[in-house]
Scaffold this active site. Structure first.
Site, PDB file in Angstrom:
ATOM      1  N   LYS A 172       0.812  -1.230   0.000  1.00  0.00           N
ATOM      2  CA  LYS A 172       0.000   0.000   0.000  1.00  0.00           C
ATOM      3  C   LYS A 172       0.838   1.269   0.000  1.00  0.00           C
ATOM      4  O   LYS A 172       0.422   2.315   0.525  1.00  0.00           O
ATOM      5  CB  LYS A 172      -0.972   0.005   1.192  1.00  0.00           C
ATOM      6  CG  LYS A 172      -1.863  -1.225   1.260  1.00  0.00           C
ATOM      7  CD  LYS A 172      -2.708  -1.241   2.514  1.00  0.00           C
ATOM      8  CE  LYS A 172      -3.447  -2.559   2.655  1.00  0.00           C
ATOM      9  NZ  LYS A 172      -4.219  -2.652   3.907  1.00  0.00           N
ATOM     10  N   ASP A 208      -6.899  -6.487   9.374  1.00  0.00           N
ATOM     11  CA  ASP A 208      -8.276  -5.989   9.269  1.00  0.00           C
ATOM     12  C   ASP A 208      -9.286  -7.098   8.993  1.00  0.00           C
ATOM     13  O   ASP A 208     -10.449  -6.990   9.386  1.00  0.00           O
ATOM     14  CB  ASP A 208      -8.386  -4.887   8.209  1.00  0.00           C
ATOM     15  CG  ASP A 208      -7.743  -5.255   6.886  1.00  0.00           C
ATOM     16  OD1 ASP A 208      -7.190  -6.361   6.754  1.00  0.00           O
ATOM     17  OD2 ASP A 208      -7.768  -4.413   5.966  1.00  0.00           O
TER      18      ASP A 208
END
Length: 471
Positions: A172, A208
């Site tokens: 990311k 997550d």
């Protein structure tokens, strides 16, 4: 939160327009049931390789053990902190569990600059510790009393305990030095100690997907899968502990262990070894070659929000060069990598058949004026082809996990911007799963409310309660 199923999922819906060039380019995005079953079979093999000690190191789908074995009972109470780090923003949350239906959440987001994302790791963790301290001061947290914290860290981790996680690789856009190969819990704890302002005990680190599962499991005891379809994609699931060969306790052969373990699949890397090359298009290969991590996260690049818009853009560029769409129109945005956003795909597909209100807004934003209705319909068809395949591939992954667990009734907790905002993704996912699963299997797709925050706090609560009960 469950959703109703509509009939808005057919990309071959009748239209008065024909666009053979677009059909020719997009036909490779259409997956047959046979192809999807092949994807399921190949992913199943890769998951087994990731679980096995002998093959784990070379496996592409790593199936990391999470050490999360305590599930919410619904009886958890008290105040807990959560830290959610997974992108260009991170959040600090204070969560007070009063009952299953009375959960008070206070949160604050903090931006992470490019300098922090690419600089020394110590600078990043010092900044996070500073923000934690500010948050606790603003909300009158008792700084003399140690408070448990659940840490959601949404990057590939090799966990060595519930509160110990070694970063395998940054994703990311993060490339902070001095972090890969290190225990991120220790790095954060050292940063907190350097400030010496607050007493925080980091009791669990999760990603997550695990948080998404746990947030749903607080209400639904049959929740066994956590899925993220957003900027990236990943899933976790509940596995028999005896199958998690990388779990060190399995090798100690101590009796009385817990029967199940949440596994972080890291399925975004499925295909890094070429096993799904048979379904990749030339546009997929262009996206991969132009990415910051060529040859990696191949499955993710077919599904996630970071790449869907770019796939559509590349198809448009090809068609425009052939004069098959937007003839005599010039758009610098279309020619520039990354300028056709995935949110444009969602907005274009929000238009009902025959209407182009959202499409007009998107075209205006990228500098195309006075497009014909036929071109707008063609653009919508391209978006539908790309997003439908993304949903089909996600369905393959979920069906693989359900079959692996061998359960007949399962709730799947889902979060992420693509799932939340694309108008057809939920429906396409549901319909394709129904096509692929055995008839006697029941499943529910549930939007997990703030899984990465609430879930981290719930794991902190479950872990704290488990330790107290074992004393």
């Amino acid at each position: 939160m469950t959703r109703s199923i509509t009939n808005s999922t057919n990309i071959t819906s009748q239209t008065k327009y024909k666009f053979p060039e677009a059909h020719e380019l997009c036909k490779e995005f259409v997956l047959s049931k046979k192809v999807m079953n092949e994807v399921i079979e190949r992913l199943t093999k890769e998951i087994k390789l990731g679980l096995a000690k002998a093959t784990h190191d070379k496996a592409t789908v790593k199936c990391f053990v999470t050490y999360v074995q305590d599930f919410p009972s619904g009886q958890e109470r008290g105040k807990y902190l959560a830290l959610d780090l997974g992108g260009t923003n991170f959040r600090v949350l204070m969560i007070e569990l009063k009952s299953q239906t009375d959960v008070k959440i206070i949160s604050k987001s903090f931006g992470i600059s490019k300098e922090l994302m690419t600089g020394p790791g110590q600078m990043l963790f010092d900044f996070i510790a500073e923000c934690l301290s500010k948050f606790c001061t603003e909300h009158n947290v008792d700084k003399k009393k140690e408070i448990p914290l659940g840490f959601t860290f949404s990057f590939p981790l090799m966990q060595q305990g519930l509160d110990r996680g070694i970063l395998k690789v940054w994703t990311k856009g993060f490339i902070c030095s001095g972090v890969v190969g290190q225990d991120v819990v220790q790095l954060l704890d050292e940063a907190i100690q350097r400030r010496n302002e607050i007493k925080i005990k980091i009791v669990a680190i999760i990603n997550d997907t695990v948080g998404t599962l746990m947030a749903c499991a607080f209400y639904k005891c049959n929740c066994r899968i956590g899925l993220i379809v957003g900027t990236g994609t990943n899933a976790c699931y509940v596995e028999k502990t005896q199958n998690a060969e990388m779990f060190e306790a399995n090798h100690e052969r101590t009796p009385g262990g817990k029967e199940h373990m949440i596994i972080n699949s890291e399925w975004g890397a499925f295909g890094d070894n070429g096993v799904i090359d048979f379904l990749r298009t030339p546009f997929d290969k262009q996206v991969d070659e132009g990415s910051h991590n060529p040859g990696r996260q191949i499955y993710e690049k077919c599904i996630s929000g970071l790449f869907l818009g770019e796939l559509v853009r590349l198809i448009l560029v090809d068609l425009m060069q052939k004069g098959a769409i937007f003839a005599n129109q010039e758009s610098h945005s279309i020619q520039e990598k990354g300028k056709f956003l995935t949110r444009f795909v969602s907005e274009i597909e929000t238009d009902i058949s025959g209407a182009f209100d959202y499409t007009d807004c998107v075209l205006n934003e990228i500098g195309i004026r006075n497009a014909s209705d036929k071109d707008k319909a063609c653009l919508r068809y391209i978006c539908q082809a790309v997003s439908t395949r993304a949903a089909q591939l996600t369905a393959c992954g979920l069906v693989c996990l359900i079959n692996k667990m061998d359960v007949k009734d399962v709730a799947i907790a889902i979060d992420g911007s693509v799932y939340r905002h694309h108008p057809r993704f939920h429906d396409m996912l549901y319909i394709n799963m129904k096509r692929l699963l055995q008839k006697d299997i029941e499943f529910q797709l549930i939007l997990s409310e703030d899984g990465s925050g609430r879930g981290a706090a719930l794991i902190a609560a479950a872990a704290t309660n488990s330790k107290m009960n074992s004393k």
